[in-house]
Design a protein around this motif. Structure first.
Motif, PDB file in Angstrom:
ATOM      1  N   HIS A  49       0.692  -1.274   0.021  1.00 56.15           N
ATOM      2  CA  HIS A  49      -0.054   0.012   0.004  1.00 56.15           C
ATOM      3  C   HIS A  49       0.890   1.450   0.177  1.00 56.15           C
ATOM      4  O   HIS A  49       1.787   1.373   0.854  1.00 56.15           O
ATOM      5  CB  HIS A  49      -1.061   0.076   1.040  1.00 56.15           C
ATOM      6  CG  HIS A  49      -1.938   1.164   1.269  1.00 56.15           C
ATOM      7  ND1 HIS A  49      -2.884   1.253   0.419  1.00 56.15           N
ATOM      8  CD2 HIS A  49      -2.084   2.174   2.229  1.00 56.15           C
ATOM      9  CE1 HIS A  49      -3.580   2.383   0.792  1.00 56.15           C
ATOM     10  NE2 HIS A  49      -3.240   2.974   1.695  1.00 56.15           N
ATOM     11  N   ASN A  50       0.682   2.256  -1.007  1.00 53.57           N
ATOM     12  CA  ASN A  50       1.498   3.272  -1.143  1.00 53.57           C
ATOM     13  C   ASN A  50       1.340   4.269   0.059  1.00 53.57           C
ATOM     14  O   ASN A  50       0.228   5.006   0.402  1.00 53.57           O
ATOM     15  CB  ASN A  50       1.018   4.007  -2.438  1.00 53.57           C
ATOM     16  CG  ASN A  50       2.333   4.862  -2.997  1.00 53.57           C
ATOM     17  OD1 ASN A  50       2.526   5.776  -2.139  1.00 53.57           O
ATOM     18  ND2 ASN A  50       2.745   4.677  -3.940  1.00 53.57           N
ATOM     19  N   GLY A  51       2.671   4.694   0.480  1.00 53.45           N
ATOM     20  CA  GLY A  51       2.464   5.418   1.583  1.00 53.45           C
ATOM     21  C   GLY A  51       1.841   6.929   1.448  1.00 53.45           C
ATOM     22  O   GLY A  51       1.555   7.888   2.349  1.00 53.45           O
ATOM     23  N   ALA A  52       1.942   7.313   0.257  1.00 50.44           N
ATOM     24  CA  ALA A  52       1.490   8.591  -0.110  1.00 50.44           C
ATOM     25  C   ALA A  52      -0.036   8.500  -0.038  1.00 50.44           C
ATOM     26  O   ALA A  52      -0.586   9.839   0.090  1.00 50.44           O
ATOM     27  CB  ALA A  52       1.886   8.955  -1.724  1.00 50.44           C
ATOM     28  N   LEU A  53      -0.689   7.452   0.112  1.00 53.46           N
ATOM     29  CA  LEU A  53      -2.186   7.721   0.112  1.00 53.46           C
ATOM     30  C   LEU A  53      -2.400   7.649   1.774  1.00 53.46           C
ATOM     31  O   LEU A  53      -3.709   7.725   1.947  1.00 53.46           O
ATOM     32  CB  LEU A  53      -2.604   6.119  -0.437  1.00 53.46           C
ATOM     33  CG  LEU A  53      -2.597   5.760  -1.681  1.00 53.46           C
ATOM     34  CD1 LEU A  53      -2.935   4.622  -2.194  1.00 53.46           C
ATOM     35  CD2 LEU A  53      -2.938   6.974  -2.718  1.00 53.46           C
ATOM     36  N   GLY A  54      -1.495   7.439   2.583  1.00 50.92           N
ATOM     37  CA  GLY A  54      -1.607   7.464   4.071  1.00 50.92           C
ATOM     38  C   GLY A  54      -1.763   6.145   4.654  1.00 50.92           C
ATOM     39  O   GLY A  54      -1.517   5.046   4.032  1.00 50.92           O
ATOM     40  N   SER A  55      -2.431   6.158   5.893  1.00 57.89           N
ATOM     41  CA  SER A  55      -2.448   4.799   6.586  1.00 57.89           C
ATOM     42  C   SER A  55      -3.627   4.085   6.377  1.00 57.89           C
ATOM     43  O   SER A  55      -4.804   4.407   6.458  1.00 57.89           O
ATOM     44  CB  SER A  55      -2.201   5.067   8.169  1.00 57.89           C
ATOM     45  OG  SER A  55      -2.640   3.925   8.906  1.00 57.89           O
ATOM     46  N   ALA A  56      -3.807   2.712   5.807  1.00 58.87           N
ATOM     47  CA  ALA A  56      -4.883   1.777   5.643  1.00 58.87           C
ATOM     48  C   ALA A  56      -5.548   1.757   6.959  1.00 58.87           C
ATOM     49  O   ALA A  56      -6.708   1.609   7.017  1.00 58.87           O
ATOM     50  CB  ALA A  56      -4.500   0.738   4.985  1.00 58.87           C
ATOM     51  N   LEU A  57      -4.958   1.871   7.976  1.00 59.15           N
ATOM     52  CA  LEU A  57      -5.265   1.477   9.493  1.00 59.15           C
ATOM     53  C   LEU A  57      -6.469   2.572   9.850  1.00 59.15           C
ATOM     54  O   LEU A  57      -7.495   2.488  10.395  1.00 59.15           O
ATOM     55  CB  LEU A  57      -4.444   1.152  10.472  1.00 59.15           C
ATOM     56  CG  LEU A  57      -4.921   0.754  11.724  1.00 59.15           C
ATOM     57  CD1 LEU A  57      -5.554  -0.331  11.775  1.00 59.15           C
ATOM     58  CD2 LEU A  57      -3.855   0.882  12.808  1.00 59.15           C
ATOM     59  N   THR A  58      -5.833   3.804   9.550  1.00 57.22           N
ATOM     60  CA  THR A  58      -6.528   5.008  10.325  1.00 57.22           C
ATOM     61  C   THR A  58      -7.066   6.131   9.090  1.00 57.22           C
ATOM     62  O   THR A  58      -7.598   7.119   9.549  1.00 57.22           O
ATOM     63  CB  THR A  58      -5.502   5.692  11.258  1.00 57.22           C
ATOM     64  OG1 THR A  58      -4.512   5.937  10.385  1.00 57.22           O
ATOM     65  CG2 THR A  58      -5.242   4.776  12.200  1.00 57.22           C
ATOM     66  N   HIS A  59      -6.957   5.833   7.982  1.00 55.44           N
ATOM     67  CA  HIS A  59      -7.585   6.865   6.935  1.00 55.44           C
ATOM     68  C   HIS A  59      -8.939   6.587   6.754  1.00 55.44           C
ATOM     69  O   HIS A  59      -9.525   5.723   6.725  1.00 55.44           O
ATOM     70  CB  HIS A  59      -6.764   6.600   5.717  1.00 55.44           C
ATOM     71  CG  HIS A  59      -6.814   7.684   4.804  1.00 55.44           C
ATOM     72  ND1 HIS A  59      -8.221   8.347   4.237  1.00 55.44           N
ATOM     73  CD2 HIS A  59      -6.004   8.560   4.287  1.00 55.44           C
ATOM     74  CE1 HIS A  59      -7.834   9.451   3.612  1.00 55.44           C
ATOM     75  NE2 HIS A  59      -6.692   9.509   3.307  1.00 55.44           N
ATOM     76  N   ASP A  60      -9.672   7.639   6.672  1.00 55.62           N
ATOM     77  CA  ASP A  60     -11.463   7.701   6.677  1.00 55.62           C
ATOM     78  C   ASP A  60     -11.829   7.363   5.319  1.00 55.62           C
ATOM     79  O   ASP A  60     -13.024   6.898   5.165  1.00 55.62           O
ATOM     80  CB  ASP A  60     -11.826   8.982   7.087  1.00 55.62           C
ATOM     81  CG  ASP A  60     -11.688   9.278   8.548  1.00 55.62           C
ATOM     82  OD1 ASP A  60     -11.551   8.521   9.480  1.00 55.62           O
ATOM     83  OD2 ASP A  60     -11.479  10.564   9.022  1.00 55.62           O
TER      84      ASP A  60
END
Length: 534
Positions: A49-60
């Protein structure tokens, strides 16, 4: 005053009252769209998962589902479908701009995948809750195989506003709107959805064909035909995603999930997560070995329950879904029977919103008695029949044990839905609901207009593989998204959200004080809320 089991005409008359009708423009929707990341050649992306998209755990808005390669885009509840569509488009645009040369797979059934082990399980970081999410997915892989988990769908979240419930329940039943009465009404609506949900894959199913790699060496009784180099299809299929090839669980067949009351639903789901499974005992966690599932029960956790609809209440951190329902009642429903629409770059079209508003409001307005287990089994049988041969002119369904055809049953459904659409049109000062209904009615009259028929016709006419068609669409949509403008959100906002989500994930990792083993023990030992609706 009318009773809750009054006629459709009586209940429609209540919906038409000005004080009830005035609340309908506040109906809210949200969308959860799943999509695989693929390489330019159509193979499944193996990158994390690309870090530029943010965290898959906590992104809304941007997360992953089963796999690192299976993205999920989420929109918040909104009353205007145009807003939701703009939000979803913006999310797609930002993602496509931040995954390099990769594309987004535009269909429900997966692209070419060279074996189960080439589907990387989602990684959410090193916190206990992250490890639990990943281990749950390890359990899914061991139980059902990763191929099934690579299937993508669209979930449509729908809720009536508080003001509607106040007016509807007062006018209909002389009841005060509270979590008890609202939940009862949502469950009545869910029962009707179960009765009629065969219509959803017929109208919107778009997965009549699959890549041969999906079943590879597995045995199937489905009479597949072949086209191109490696595509399998069923001539009359609507949604193979919803078939026994897709989201099914034989262990769940005997669960007898009850949708008659809130407490019976909660009890039946809780029973499933506390019932040991002999079949899954083989994956029992052994001391000193890597965990292979969360537990060996029929369901590891409640999310494992496969259903075309779910009653939902937003959960607090580490709160079980049935506890949230028991404490606060039903907040919205999640429609889970929609295939990804391959004829839309974002997987869903505006007219689907308007039709689903009509359909779901109709499910509330139509009388809805409790269902027996036989009636529930009948709804399952109808759904299974439609997903594999819904366009077969010889197909018959059972409506309370009476044999009928899709055309015959749809005629009465669409006649009554037209009256609901007229109320929604008047409430919103438009004709969009009736137009959307008419558009879907034409598909019933002519099955060649359905997405499944149109897609299959294109493949057969050109003798084109399903995979090649998907790659061409993915490239087309990638270019269109890159050239589109942001409409609702901005690139800067997404970059800020990505940064904040990573910080939230890091904070969770720093806050952990328990070992993972103790964390799991505490989670499953926590007493379930006994605050039932009745």
């Amino acid at each position: 005053m009318t009773s809750s089991l009054s006629s459709f005409a009586d209940r429609l008359a209540v919906l038409q009252r000005s004080e009830v009708r005035a609340t309908l423009p506040q109906i809210k929707h949200g969308v959860e769209r799943e999509t695989l990341r693929i390489n330019a050649d159509g193979g499944l992306a193996q990158t994390p998962h690309n870090g530029a998209l943010g965290s898959a755990l906590t992104h809304d808005f941007i997360t992953t589902d089963f796999s690192e390669s299976l993205l999920e885009f989420i929109t918040p509840p909104e009353s205007d479908p145009n807003v939701t569509l703009e939000q979803l488009m913006d999310v797609h645009k930002f993602v496509i701009e931040n995954i390099g040369e990769e594309r987004l797979w535009p269909m429900s059934m997966p692209c070419f995948i060279n074996g189960e082990d080439n589907i990387p399980i989602a990684n959410y970081g090193s916190s206990n809750v992250a490890k639990m999410k990943s281990l749950y997915r390890v359990g899914l892989k061991n139980r059902y195989g990763s191929m099934m988990q690579a299937i993508a769908g669209v979930h449509f979240n729908f809720s009536f506003p508080e003001a509607f419930w106040q007016q509807w329940l007062s006018n209909m039943e002389g009841k005060k709107a509270d979590k008890h009465s609202i939940s009862d009404a949502y469950f009545a609506m869910i029962r009707n959805y179960r009765r009629f949900c065969w219509l959803i894959p017929y109208l919107f199913g778009a997965s009549p064909a699959i890549c041969g790699s999906f079943i590879k060496d597995k045995k199937t009784t489905l009479p597949f035909e072949r086209l191109g180099k490696g595509t399998l299809y069923l001539p009359y299929a609507t949604s193979l995603r919803m078939s026994d090839l897709g989201y099914t669980n034989s262990e769940q067949a005997g669960l007898n999930i009850c949708y008659n009351q809130m407490d019976s639903y909660i009890s039946s789901v809780r029973k499933a997560i506390n019932t040991p499974s002999e079949k899954y005992q083989q994956f029992e966690n052994q001391a000193g070995e890597a965990y292979r599932q969360l537990n060996s029960n029929v369901l590891q956790i409640e999310n494992e329950l496969y259903s075309p609809i779910r009653p939902k209440q937003p959960t607090l951190p580490l709160e079980k879904p049935t506890d949230a329902l028991a404490k606060r009642g039903v907040n919205y429903i999640e429609v889970r029977a929609l295939d990804v629409n391959p004829f839309s770059k974002i997987g869903i079209k505006k007219e689907q919103f308007y039709f689903l508003d009509v359909f779901l409001t109709y499910c509330l307005v139509a009388p809805s008695e409790n269902m027996s287990q036989q009636q529930y089994a009948e709804t399952e049988s109808n759904l299974k029949a439609v997903v594999v041969k819904g366009r077969d002119p010889e197909l018959t369904l059972r409506n309370d044990s009476e044999v009928t055809t899709i055309q015959q049953w749809s005629k009465s459904l669409f006649s009554e839905m037209a009256e609901v659409a007229a109320v929604l049109d008047e409430a919103n000062d438009c004709t969009l609901y009736s137009q959307a209904l008419e558009q879907q009615k034409r598909k019933v009259e002519d099955s060649s207009l359905t997405p499944s028929a149109k897609l299959l016709e294109m493949l057969l006419t050109e003798n084109k593989d399903n995979g090649l068609f998907g790659v061409e669409l993915a490239e087309k949509y990638r270019n269109e998204l890159i050239s589109a403008d942001y409409k609702h959100y901005s690139k800067e906002l997404f970059e800020q959200l990505a940064k904040e989500s990573i910080e939230k994930q890091q904070l969770k990792e720093q806050e952990d004080s328990l070992s993972f083993e103790d964390f799991l023990a505490d989670y499953f030992a926590a007493p379930q809320s006994n605050y039932l609706i009745k």
